[in-house]
Design a protein around this motif. Structure first.
Motif, PDB file in Angstrom:
ATOM      1  N   TYR A 196       0.876  -1.338  -0.029  1.00  0.00           N
ATOM      2  CA  TYR A 196       0.113   0.185   0.070  1.00  0.00           C
ATOM      3  C   TYR A 196       0.781   1.262  -0.021  1.00  0.00           C
ATOM      4  O   TYR A 196       0.654   2.231  -0.740  1.00  0.00           O
ATOM      5  CB  TYR A 196      -0.931   0.053   1.221  1.00  0.00           C
ATOM      6  N   ILE A 197       2.040   1.268   0.962  1.00  0.00           N
ATOM      7  CA  ILE A 197       2.701   2.322   0.964  1.00  0.00           C
ATOM      8  C   ILE A 197       3.479   2.805  -0.566  1.00  0.00           C
ATOM      9  O   ILE A 197       3.504   3.628  -0.918  1.00  0.00           O
ATOM     10  CB  ILE A 197       3.750   2.413   1.993  1.00  0.00           C
ATOM     11  N   THR A 198       3.950   1.591  -1.119  1.00  0.00           N
ATOM     12  CA  THR A 198       4.454   1.803  -2.419  1.00  0.00           C
ATOM     13  C   THR A 198       3.480   2.318  -3.459  1.00  0.00           C
ATOM     14  O   THR A 198       4.094   3.022  -4.390  1.00  0.00           O
ATOM     15  CB  THR A 198       5.109   0.422  -2.759  1.00  0.00           C
ATOM     16  N   GLN A 199       2.204   1.822  -3.363  1.00  0.00           N
ATOM     17  CA  GLN A 199       1.439   2.356  -4.380  1.00  0.00           C
ATOM     18  C   GLN A 199       1.003   3.644  -4.342  1.00  0.00           C
ATOM     19  O   GLN A 199       1.014   4.563  -5.406  1.00  0.00           O
ATOM     20  CB  GLN A 199      -0.030   1.576  -4.244  1.00  0.00           C
ATOM     21  N   VAL A 200       0.829   4.113  -3.140  1.00  0.00           N
ATOM     22  CA  VAL A 200       0.734   5.670  -2.874  1.00  0.00           C
ATOM     23  C   VAL A 200       2.065   6.356  -3.273  1.00  0.00           C
ATOM     24  O   VAL A 200       1.915   7.436  -3.828  1.00  0.00           O
ATOM     25  CB  VAL A 200       0.446   5.907  -1.531  1.00  0.00           C
ATOM     26  N   GLY A 201       2.859   5.795  -2.993  1.00  0.00           N
ATOM     27  CA  GLY A 201       4.343   6.493  -3.294  1.00  0.00           C
ATOM     28  C   GLY A 201       4.449   6.725  -4.697  1.00  0.00           C
ATOM     29  O   GLY A 201       4.939   7.878  -5.246  1.00  0.00           O
ATOM     30  N   LYS A 202       4.235   5.697  -5.392  1.00  0.00           N
ATOM     31  CA  LYS A 202       4.611   5.766  -6.831  1.00  0.00           C
ATOM     32  C   LYS A 202       3.631   6.781  -7.489  1.00  0.00           C
ATOM     33  O   LYS A 202       3.684   7.097  -8.636  1.00  0.00           O
ATOM     34  CB  LYS A 202       4.318   4.273  -7.521  1.00  0.00           C
ATOM     35  N   THR A 203       1.921   6.834  -6.898  1.00  0.00           N
ATOM     36  CA  THR A 203       1.211   7.802  -7.431  1.00  0.00           C
ATOM     37  C   THR A 203       1.742   9.038  -7.470  1.00  0.00           C
ATOM     38  O   THR A 203       1.641  10.057  -8.290  1.00  0.00           O
ATOM     39  CB  THR A 203      -0.142   7.589  -6.646  1.00  0.00           C
ATOM     40  N   VAL A 204       2.230   9.322  -6.176  1.00  0.00           N
ATOM     41  CA  VAL A 204       2.981  10.804  -5.894  1.00  0.00           C
ATOM     42  C   VAL A 204       3.871  10.987  -6.957  1.00  0.00           C
ATOM     43  O   VAL A 204       4.250  11.952  -7.493  1.00  0.00           O
ATOM     44  CB  VAL A 204       3.202  10.589  -4.632  1.00  0.00           C
ATOM     45  N   LEU A 205       4.955   9.712  -7.093  1.00  0.00           N
ATOM     46  CA  LEU A 205       6.129   9.976  -7.837  1.00  0.00           C
ATOM     47  C   LEU A 205       5.667  10.406  -9.438  1.00  0.00           C
ATOM     48  O   LEU A 205       6.583  11.089  -9.930  1.00  0.00           O
ATOM     49  CB  LEU A 205       6.858   8.579  -7.957  1.00  0.00           C
ATOM     50  N   ALA A 206       4.692   9.975  -9.804  1.00  0.00           N
ATOM     51  CA  ALA A 206       4.120  10.220 -11.129  1.00  0.00           C
ATOM     52  C   ALA A 206       4.047  11.762 -11.525  1.00  0.00           C
ATOM     53  O   ALA A 206       4.479  12.279 -12.667  1.00  0.00           O
ATOM     54  CB  ALA A 206       2.861   9.639 -11.496  1.00  0.00           C
ATOM     55  N   ALA A 207       3.834  12.353 -10.360  1.00  0.00           N
ATOM     56  CA  ALA A 207       3.964  13.945 -10.607  1.00  0.00           C
ATOM     57  C   ALA A 207       4.902  14.623 -10.163  1.00  0.00           C
ATOM     58  O   ALA A 207       5.027  16.006  -9.787  1.00  0.00           O
ATOM     59  CB  ALA A 207       2.438  14.270 -10.130  1.00  0.00           C
ATOM     60  N   SER A 208       6.012  13.975  -9.826  1.00  0.00           N
ATOM     61  CA  SER A 208       7.133  14.567  -8.900  1.00  0.00           C
ATOM     62  C   SER A 208       8.270  15.350  -9.611  1.00  0.00           C
ATOM     63  O   SER A 208       9.065  15.995  -9.003  1.00  0.00           O
ATOM     64  CB  SER A 208       7.799  13.652  -8.268  1.00  0.00           C
ATOM     65  N   GLY A 209       8.163  14.975 -10.907  1.00  0.00           N
ATOM     66  CA  GLY A 209       9.212  15.939 -11.865  1.00  0.00           C
ATOM     67  C   GLY A 209      10.487  14.890 -11.975  1.00  0.00           C
ATOM     68  O   GLY A 209      11.161  14.954 -13.095  1.00  0.00           O
ATOM     69  N   THR A 210      10.665  13.926 -11.020  1.00  0.00           N
ATOM     70  CA  THR A 210      11.873  13.088 -11.031  1.00  0.00           C
ATOM     71  C   THR A 210      11.455  11.690 -10.762  1.00  0.00           C
ATOM     72  O   THR A 210      11.563  11.256  -9.657  1.00  0.00           O
ATOM     73  CB  THR A 210      12.968  13.511 -10.033  1.00  0.00           C
ATOM     74  N   PRO A 211      10.647  11.053 -11.437  1.00  0.00           N
ATOM     75  CA  PRO A 211       9.768   9.574 -11.195  1.00  0.00           C
ATOM     76  C   PRO A 211      10.843   8.554 -11.210  1.00  0.00           C
ATOM     77  O   PRO A 211      10.323   7.500 -10.627  1.00  0.00           O
ATOM     78  CB  PRO A 211       8.731   9.616 -12.262  1.00  0.00           C
ATOM     79  N   GLU A 212      11.929   8.675 -11.678  1.00  0.00           N
ATOM     80  CA  GLU A 212      13.086   7.567 -11.567  1.00  0.00           C
ATOM     81  C   GLU A 212      14.383   8.162 -11.184  1.00  0.00           C
ATOM     82  O   GLU A 212      14.728   9.287 -11.488  1.00  0.00           O
ATOM     83  CB  GLU A 212      13.148   7.064 -13.370  1.00  0.00           C
ATOM     84  N   THR A 213      14.846   6.989 -10.649  1.00  0.00           N
ATOM     85  CA  THR A 213      16.453   7.473 -10.151  1.00  0.00           C
ATOM     86  C   THR A 213      17.136   6.130 -10.629  1.00  0.00           C
ATOM     87  O   THR A 213      16.582   5.271 -11.230  1.00  0.00           O
ATOM     88  CB  THR A 213      16.619   7.426  -8.492  1.00  0.00           C
TER      89      THR A 213
END
Length: 249
Positions: free
Chosen positions: A31-48
């Motif tokens: 669940y934490i990962t799913q919410v985190g990935k949703t936020v990442l999509a709009a973060s400007g830096t979705p990948e490291t």
């Protein structure tokens, strides 16, 4: 480089796991990962370089931390305080902002960074001449261990500067607005932190973050320029409550 930052962050993550322990619950982790990935999509830096990772630390301290390269930690104590999914997204967005801004790497002492640059340059020359020496490798190892210590100390003991925290708040609000989560949720969480201040404030967030009241003032200035409602999506709140009831004991 991004690769060096990733491996540096992994080492810091090991330190944090060793200090606090891992709160092992697959359903909560998912669940934490799913919410985190949703936020990442709009973060400007979705990948490291090594990808983002999210984990729950087995600590009753209210705290959240981000290490270089993209590993985001939230304590089980924080999850007890959070009351809806939007607030969880707000906490994760704030930590993702720290990664985006490379605040972790910025805590490495300038003298150590200078030495690191010198050793790396020397190693590049030695590589070209195929003349690696044990002394050079030893120097690099010592410097990296020192850098890991610098970052761990900043996260656990000192905390980031007020300026860096406010900068991460500003970006977190922007990220939340883009995802559909209410940016007001970050303020809601900080209000809860302010209310908790009357209890035990000896460690965790209270030790490593500026006063919640100061951050609320700055966030209010940002929110005042946005047409927002304080309402939080009921379906998301119900989903958070269901997961929390089953996984946070």
């Amino acid at each position: 480089t991004d690769e060096q930052e990733y491996y540096l962050g992994r080492s810091v993550a090991v330190n944090l796991f060793d200090m606090f322990g891992y709160y092992s619950n697959p359903a909560l982790q998912k669940y934490i990962t799913q919410v985190g990935k949703t936020v990442l999509a709009a973060s400007g830096t979705p990948e490291t370089f090594g990808g983002y990772h999210f984990a729950v630390l087995n600590s009753e301290e209210v705290n959240a931390m981000a290490v270089p390269g993209g590993t985001i930690f939230v304590t089980v104590g924080t999850l007890r305080l959070i009351t809806n999914e939007d607030q969880l997204a707000a906490v994760l967005a704030h930590e993702i902002a720290h990664v985006r801004l490379k605040h972790g790497v910025g805590t490495i002492k300038s003298s150590r960074m200078s030495n690191l640059a010198s050793v790396v340059a020397s190693e590049a020359g030695n590589y070209a001449l195929q003349q690696y020496t044990d002394v050079d490798i030893s120097n690099l190892k010592d410097i990296m261990e020192g850098a890991i210590g610098d970052i761990t100390k900043e996260l656990v003991t000192n905390g980031y500067s007020r300026g860096k925290e406010l900068e991460a708040d500003r970006i977190a609000v922007e990220i939340l607005a883009k995802t559909g989560y209410t940016p007001v949720a970050l303020k809601q969480f900080l209000v809860a932190m302010e209310n908790k201040k009357s209890g035990d404030v000896s460690g965790g967030w209270f030790k490593t973050h500026p006063k919640a009241s100061e951050r609320i003032v700055q966030i209010d200035k940002i929110l005042s320029k946005m047409k927002l409602s304080d309402a939080v999506n009921e379906a998301r709140s119900a989903r958070f409550a269901a997961v929390k009831e089953k996984t946070v004991q």
